[in-house]
Design a protein around this motif. Structure first.
Motif, short mmCIF file in Angstrom:
data_model
loop_
_atom_site.label_atom_id
_atom_site.label_comp_id
_atom_site.label_asym_id
_atom_site.label_seq_id
_atom_site.Cartn_x
_atom_site.Cartn_y
_atom_site.Cartn_z
N VAL A 54 0.84 -1.21 0.00
CA VAL A 54 0.00 0.00 0.00
C VAL A 54 0.87 1.25 0.00
CG1 VAL A 54 -1.60 1.35 1.42
CG2 VAL A 54 -2.01 -1.10 1.05
N ASP A 55 1.94 1.24 0.80
CA ASP A 55 2.84 2.38 0.86
C ASP A 55 3.46 2.64 -0.51
OD1 ASP A 55 4.08 4.49 2.15
OD2 ASP A 55 5.68 3.28 3.02
N ALA A 56 3.92 1.58 -1.17
CA ALA A 56 4.56 1.72 -2.47
C ALA A 56 3.58 2.21 -3.53
CB ALA A 56 5.18 0.40 -2.90
N VAL A 57 2.35 1.73 -3.46
CA VAL A 57 1.36 2.05 -4.49
C VAL A 57 0.78 3.45 -4.31
CG1 VAL A 57 -0.94 1.44 -5.38
CG2 VAL A 57 0.74 -0.35 -4.92
N PHE A 58 0.52 3.84 -3.07
CA PHE A 58 -0.27 5.06 -2.84
C PHE A 58 0.51 6.25 -2.29
CE2 PHE A 58 -3.58 1.76 -2.81
CZ PHE A 58 -4.42 2.29 -3.78
N SER A 59 1.81 6.12 -2.07
CA SER A 59 2.56 7.26 -1.57
C SER A 59 2.50 8.44 -2.53
CB SER A 59 4.01 6.87 -1.30
OG SER A 59 4.10 6.02 -0.18
N ASP A 60 2.61 8.15 -3.84
CA ASP A 60 2.55 9.25 -4.80
C ASP A 60 1.15 9.85 -4.86
OD1 ASP A 60 1.43 7.00 -5.98
OD2 ASP A 60 2.25 7.43 -7.98
N ARG A 61 0.12 9.00 -4.72
CA ARG A 61 -1.25 9.52 -4.71
C ARG A 61 -1.49 10.38 -3.49
NH1 ARG A 61 -4.98 6.92 -7.67
NH2 ARG A 61 -3.12 6.41 -8.84
N MET A 62 -0.90 9.99 -2.34
CA MET A 62 -1.02 10.82 -1.15
C MET A 62 -0.24 12.12 -1.33
SD MET A 62 -2.71 10.88 1.68
CE MET A 62 -3.12 9.22 2.21
N GLY A 63 0.85 12.07 -2.09
CA GLY A 63 1.56 13.31 -2.40
C GLY A 63 0.69 14.25 -3.21
N ALA A 64 -0.08 13.70 -4.16
CA ALA A 64 -1.01 14.53 -4.94
C ALA A 64 -2.10 15.10 -4.04
CB ALA A 64 -1.62 13.70 -6.06
N LEU A 103 -8.02 6.82 2.21
CA LEU A 103 -8.37 8.01 2.99
C LEU A 103 -9.24 7.70 4.20
CD1 LEU A 103 -8.96 10.90 0.41
CD2 LEU A 103 -6.93 10.38 1.78
N THR A 104 -9.71 6.46 4.32
CA THR A 104 -10.54 6.09 5.47
C THR A 104 -9.82 5.11 6.39
OG1 THR A 104 -11.59 4.13 4.45
CG2 THR A 104 -12.55 6.29 3.97
N MET A 105 -8.55 4.84 6.12
CA MET A 105 -7.77 3.88 6.90
C MET A 105 -6.44 4.51 7.28
SD MET A 105 -8.29 0.51 4.50
CE MET A 105 -9.93 -0.08 4.06
N THR A 106 -5.76 3.89 8.23
CA THR A 106 -4.40 4.31 8.54
C THR A 106 -3.51 3.09 8.63
OG1 THR A 106 -3.04 5.71 9.98
CG2 THR A 106 -4.64 4.30 11.06
N PHE A 107 -2.25 3.26 8.23
CA PHE A 107 -1.29 2.16 8.13
C PHE A 107 0.00 2.60 8.82
CE2 PHE A 107 -4.08 2.31 4.47
CZ PHE A 107 -4.60 1.02 4.41
N ASN A 118 -0.29 13.14 7.27
CA ASN A 118 -0.20 14.06 8.40
C ASN A 118 0.08 15.48 7.93
OD1 ASN A 118 -0.67 12.00 10.24
ND2 ASN A 118 1.51 11.57 10.55
N ARG A 119 0.91 15.61 6.89
CA ARG A 119 1.20 16.94 6.35
C ARG A 119 -0.07 17.57 5.78
NH1 ARG A 119 5.00 17.24 1.41
NH2 ARG A 119 5.76 15.33 2.41
N ALA A 120 -0.86 16.77 5.08
CA ALA A 120 -2.12 17.27 4.52
C ALA A 120 -3.07 17.68 5.65
CB ALA A 120 -2.76 16.21 3.64
N TYR A 121 -3.11 16.88 6.70
CA TYR A 121 -4.01 17.16 7.82
C TYR A 121 -3.64 18.48 8.50
CZ TYR A 121 -6.60 16.53 12.17
OH TYR A 121 -7.46 16.70 13.24
N GLU A 122 -2.35 18.71 8.69
CA GLU A 122 -1.93 19.97 9.31
C GLU A 122 -2.35 21.17 8.45
OE1 GLU A 122 -0.61 20.39 12.32
OE2 GLU A 122 -0.90 18.23 12.59
N GLY A 123 -2.24 21.02 7.13
CA GLY A 123 -2.68 22.09 6.25
C GLY A 123 -4.18 22.31 6.33
N MET A 124 -4.93 21.22 6.47
CA MET A 124 -6.37 21.35 6.55
C MET A 124 -6.81 22.05 7.84
SD MET A 124 -7.89 20.56 3.89
CE MET A 124 -9.46 20.87 4.67
N LEU A 125 -6.07 21.86 8.93
CA LEU A 125 -6.39 22.58 10.16
C LEU A 125 -6.32 24.08 9.95
CD1 LEU A 125 -4.50 20.45 12.87
CD2 LEU A 125 -6.93 20.38 12.26
N VAL A 126 -5.32 24.52 9.21
CA VAL A 126 -5.17 25.95 8.90
C VAL A 126 -6.33 26.42 8.02
CG1 VAL A 126 -3.72 27.66 7.76
CG2 VAL A 126 -2.66 25.84 9.12
#
Length: 216
Positions: A54-64, A103-107, A118-126
């Protein structure tokens, strides 16, 4: 890594993108191996756990996904940025059943993916604070509500599939209209961050496939 081993790894990742996008994260490692044209033993040599795959497949998608938050923060109108984030993130879920699940799970062991989440979440708080300051986002909106929105959207995406592929758009519009101030009435108490994190963790663990010969 030998060149043949690297080729197998890339074939597995490409196959997993196809399988997870179509079937979601509950797809088996065996189905990924079949799509890649490799044996299950080769699969587990390259990716001993599903979380690593999952990390290998979706890290780039999480970057997007992080980029979506960045674009939202750059919008001079925080409410417009907030709405744009909701619409774009939900569209990403609709385009890929695997990412809808991510987006509904954590690994916890998927280090790159979770760091980006986590980086996206911090931005969303702002962004949430800014949108509230404009008076457009209802004051009782809680950051954990983002998780609920993604869970609900993932459910719609996975339930409607090809039969009603645009159903999620109506649901997202209903969400957005319910979030705009003035609120029509109070909301029930938020479940809070920790209970939702536990739910995401449990959901992620539910996708885990044990390594052959190691129990489970």
């Amino acid at each position: 890594m030998r060149s043949d081993a690297e080729r197998n790894r890339e074939r597995i990742i490409a196959a997993a993108r196809t399988v997870f996008a179509r079937d979601g994260l509950n797809a088996s490692m065996a189905s990924v191996a079949r799509e890649a044209g490799v044996g299950i033993a080769t699969m587990f040599r390259r990716f001993p756990t599903k979380e690593e795959l999952v990390d290998a497949v979706f890290s780039d998608r999480m970057g997007a996904y992080v980029d979506v938050v960045t674009v939202a923060l750059e919008d001079p109108d925080p409410w417009s940025g907030f709405v744009g984030y909701i619409e774009t993130a939900c569209a990403m879920q609709a385009a890929d059943s695997g990412f809808a699940d991510v987006l509904t799970m954590t690994f916890p062991t998927a280090k790159v993916l979770e760091e980006r989440r986590n980086r996206a979440y911090e931005g969303m708080l702002v962004l949430i604070d800014r949108a509230k300051a404009t008076g457009r986002l209802r004051e009782d909106f809680d950051p954990s509500d983002l998780v609920l929105i993604h869970m609900a959207n993932a459910g719609v995406v996975n339930a409607t599939g090809d039969a009603a592929p645009d159903a999620w758009r109506r649901v997202v519009a209903l969400f957005i209209q319910s979030l705009e101030a003035p609120a029509r009435g109070p909301l029930p108490d938020s479940p809070g961050h920790e209970p939702l994190y536990k739910a995401m963790l449990h959901a992620g663990q539910g996708t885990t496939t044990p390594v052959p010969g190691k129990g489970g």
